[in-house]
Motif scaffolding. Structure first.
Motif, short mmCIF file in Angstrom:
data_model
loop_
_atom_site.label_atom_id
_atom_site.label_comp_id
_atom_site.label_asym_id
_atom_site.label_seq_id
_atom_site.Cartn_x
_atom_site.Cartn_y
_atom_site.Cartn_z
N TYR A 1 0.88 -1.17 0.00
CA TYR A 1 0.00 0.00 0.00
C TYR A 1 0.92 1.22 0.00
CZ TYR A 1 -3.89 3.06 1.48
OH TYR A 1 -4.86 4.03 1.57
N VAL A 2 0.80 2.05 -1.02
CA VAL A 2 1.76 3.14 -1.23
C VAL A 2 1.12 4.49 -0.93
CG1 VAL A 2 3.42 4.15 -2.83
CG2 VAL A 2 2.74 1.75 -3.11
N LYS A 3 1.82 5.29 -0.15
CA LYS A 3 1.44 6.69 0.00
C LYS A 3 2.47 7.51 -0.77
CE LYS A 3 0.01 10.31 3.23
NZ LYS A 3 -0.20 10.70 4.66
N VAL A 4 1.97 8.28 -1.74
CA VAL A 4 2.83 9.07 -2.62
C VAL A 4 2.88 10.50 -2.12
CG1 VAL A 4 3.28 9.77 -4.99
CG2 VAL A 4 2.16 7.56 -4.54
N PHE A 5 4.09 11.00 -1.88
CA PHE A 5 4.28 12.32 -1.29
C PHE A 5 4.84 13.32 -2.30
CE2 PHE A 5 4.35 9.42 2.27
CZ PHE A 5 3.77 10.13 3.33
N PRO A 6 4.47 14.60 -2.20
CA PRO A 6 5.05 15.64 -3.06
C PRO A 6 6.57 15.69 -2.94
CG PRO A 6 3.14 16.50 -1.89
CD PRO A 6 3.43 15.14 -1.31
N TYR A 7 7.22 16.17 -3.99
CA TYR A 7 8.69 16.16 -4.08
C TYR A 7 9.37 16.90 -2.93
CZ TYR A 7 9.19 21.09 -5.28
OH TYR A 7 9.21 22.46 -5.21
N ASN A 8 8.68 17.92 -2.35
CA ASN A 8 9.29 18.75 -1.31
C ASN A 8 8.87 18.34 0.10
OD1 ASN A 8 6.66 19.55 -1.62
ND2 ASN A 8 7.08 21.75 -1.72
N SER A 9 8.35 17.14 0.25
CA SER A 9 7.95 16.64 1.57
C SER A 9 9.18 16.39 2.43
CB SER A 9 7.15 15.34 1.44
OG SER A 9 5.97 15.56 0.68
N SER A 10 9.01 16.50 3.74
CA SER A 10 10.11 16.27 4.67
C SER A 10 10.16 14.80 5.07
CB SER A 10 9.92 17.13 5.92
OG SER A 10 8.78 16.70 6.65
N PHE A 11 11.29 14.41 5.63
CA PHE A 11 11.43 13.05 6.14
C PHE A 11 10.39 12.76 7.22
CE2 PHE A 11 13.41 10.40 9.53
CZ PHE A 11 13.35 9.18 8.86
N GLU A 12 10.13 13.76 8.06
CA GLU A 12 9.14 13.59 9.14
C GLU A 12 7.76 13.29 8.57
OE1 GLU A 12 11.44 15.99 9.08
OE2 GLU A 12 12.65 15.16 10.72
N GLU A 13 7.40 13.94 7.45
CA GLU A 13 6.10 13.69 6.84
C GLU A 13 6.01 12.27 6.30
OE1 GLU A 13 4.50 17.82 4.98
OE2 GLU A 13 6.52 17.26 4.34
N LEU A 14 7.08 11.80 5.67
CA LEU A 14 7.10 10.42 5.16
C LEU A 14 7.06 9.43 6.32
CD1 LEU A 14 8.09 11.99 2.57
CD2 LEU A 14 9.49 9.99 2.07
N VAL B 1 16.16 14.20 2.55
CA VAL B 1 15.27 13.09 2.90
C VAL B 1 16.02 11.77 2.78
CG1 VAL B 1 13.23 11.78 2.14
CG2 VAL B 1 13.10 14.27 2.36
N ALA B 2 16.75 11.62 1.67
CA ALA B 2 17.53 10.39 1.46
C ALA B 2 18.57 10.21 2.56
CB ALA B 2 18.20 10.42 0.09
N LYS B 3 19.24 11.29 2.94
CA LYS B 3 20.25 11.21 4.00
C LYS B 3 19.65 10.70 5.31
CE LYS B 3 23.41 14.87 2.46
NZ LYS B 3 23.93 16.24 2.73
N GLU B 4 18.44 11.18 5.64
CA GLU B 4 17.82 10.78 6.90
C GLU B 4 17.32 9.34 6.86
OE1 GLU B 4 16.06 13.39 9.57
OE2 GLU B 4 15.86 15.03 8.14
N ILE B 5 16.78 8.92 5.72
CA ILE B 5 16.35 7.52 5.58
C ILE B 5 17.56 6.60 5.74
CG2 ILE B 5 15.36 5.80 4.01
CD1 ILE B 5 13.82 8.15 2.67
N ILE B 6 18.67 6.97 5.08
CA ILE B 6 19.89 6.16 5.15
C ILE B 6 20.45 6.15 6.57
CG2 ILE B 6 22.30 6.08 4.38
CD1 ILE B 6 21.24 7.21 1.64
N ALA B 7 20.45 7.30 7.22
CA ALA B 7 20.99 7.39 8.59
C ALA B 7 20.23 6.49 9.55
CB ALA B 7 20.95 8.84 9.08
N ASN B 8 18.92 6.33 9.31
CA ASN B 8 18.09 5.47 10.16
C ASN B 8 18.08 4.02 9.69
OD1 ASN B 8 16.37 7.12 12.28
ND2 ASN B 8 16.57 8.42 10.46
#
Length: 369
Positions: free
Chosen positions: A203-216, A242-249
């Motif tokens: 189940y996919v939630k698609v977010f706008p390009y300028n969304s923050s990591f917290e929103e995702l 956003v990519a940096k934070e996903i990777i860091a976690n």
């Protein structure tokens, strides 16, 4: 049956070169970077692919329009190319599943097209001189005036285009009772990527390009996805963060095309504008992990710096393009993250690489256990 008017039309390149042809009957002018696609089928999917936003498409296949259009064969909600250059444009279509002809489809969305162009000579010229800005003119505007307007068209290097094609509001795709939840950052996402995730119980939630990591993260997803899209990846600071934070976690992360480039930039690896780019449905790639070859669908004008990747302590090249040795895929050694430069969802194209979606799901399952 070829459809053209007697109205002459031109394609003017930024270096002053002119190619002559005919208008298909939609008057006007359109600007963009000229590029070519070598696919023999799938023109409707190509025209609606958000990654082509801002580009004038040259089709190397001689016949365009011969099998009509079907509303189910789109990769977004509208035509995304800036204009079309082709050899033979046909309004006659003989496929049972087509719903209308290509001319009416173009007219509805005011897509400027020039036909009867020597596309073999044009593609050969682009191969030798590189991708460059161009204008299609079907309304008789004087060449000097076109040159002045063309000079004002921004160069693709440094151009941020994801905002032009990304969704304005988050939306959901797939079965809400699916086993896995995916947060997808929409940089110009293709419909078939969502189809591939949904059919794998996501189940996919698609977010706008300028969304923050917290929103995702608030969606509480099992995995994160960075989509394809148009333009230069370098200006997309928000997506890179956003990519940096996903990777860091160390959350499961998969990137395709522009998303692949964003992951590289998040790791301090640079990208560059290619001389021509890769656009077609028969590009050979070697999987360096399995040793197997894949025939792939590709659409990109930027690429990841191979030398910088080779020297990065935590990145490993997983796929290589066999025509020119450019980076086609990579993974992180210490994180649950991988990406490819090409399109495993194809549409159009072969299905050799669809296993990458299964690999993403395997990574998610491993992370949950």
């Amino acid at each position: 049956m070829q459809h053209t008017t007697s109205q002459s039309a031109i394609l003017l390149l930024a270096d002053g070169t002119i190619f002559h042809g005919k208008s298909i009957g939609i008057s006007g002018k359109t600007f963009g970077e000229v590029c070519f696609n070598t696919g023999t089928t799938g023109y409707q999917e190509i025209f609606t692919d958000p990654s082509y936003y801002g580009q004038i498409m040259v089709t190397t296949n001689a016949h365009i329009g011969n099998y009509g259009v079907n509303e189910e064969e789109v990769e977004s909600n509208s035509i995304k190319i800036a204009g079309l250059v082709c050899k033979k444009f046909s309004t006659f279509h003989s496929r049972p599943y087509s719903e209308s002809n290509l001319f009416d489809y173009f007219k509805k969305q005011n897509l400027i097209c020039i036909s009867d162009v020597d596309t073999r000579a044009l593609v050969s010229y682009i191969r030798d001189h590189g991708a460059q800005n161009a204008v299609i003119c079907t309304d008789g505007t004087p060449v000097d005036e076109l040159k002045a307007l063309l000079a004002q068209t921004p160069d693709m290097v440094g151009l941020e285009l994801a905002s032009k094609v990304s969704t304005n509001q988050p939306y959901f795709y797939g079965n809400e009772n699916a086993t896995y939840k995916i947060a997808a950052l929409d940089l110009g996402i293709k419909e078939n990527i969502l189809r591939n995730l949904a059919k794998r119980d996501c189940y996919v939630k698609v977010f706008p390009y300028n969304s923050s990591f917290e929103e995702l993260k608030a969606f509480n997803p099992d995995g994160y996805f960075l989509s394809n899209g148009p333009g230069d990846p370098d200006p997309l600071d928000g997506a890179i963060n956003v990519a940096k934070e996903i990777i860091a976690n160390n959350y499961p992360l998969f990137g395709i095309c522009l998303g692949h480039q964003i992951i590289a930039l998040a790791n301090g690896v640079s990208t560059y504008k290619m001389f021509n780019g890769h656009r077609g449905i028969n590009h050979p790639v070697k999987n360096l992990i399995s040793g197997k070859g894949e025939i792939t669908s590709q659409n990109h004008g930027f690429a990841v710096n191979k030398e910088a990747l080779d020297n990065h302590p935590d990145l490993e090249i997983t796929h290589i393009h066999l025509n020119d040795g450019t980076v086609a895929g990579m993974r992180m050694k210490s994180k649950n993250c991988f990406s490819v430069q090409y399109h495993p969802e194809a549409s159009p194209g072969p299905h050799d690489s669809s296993y990458l979606f299964d690999q993403f799901l395997d990574n998610i399952k491993s992370a949950k256990n």
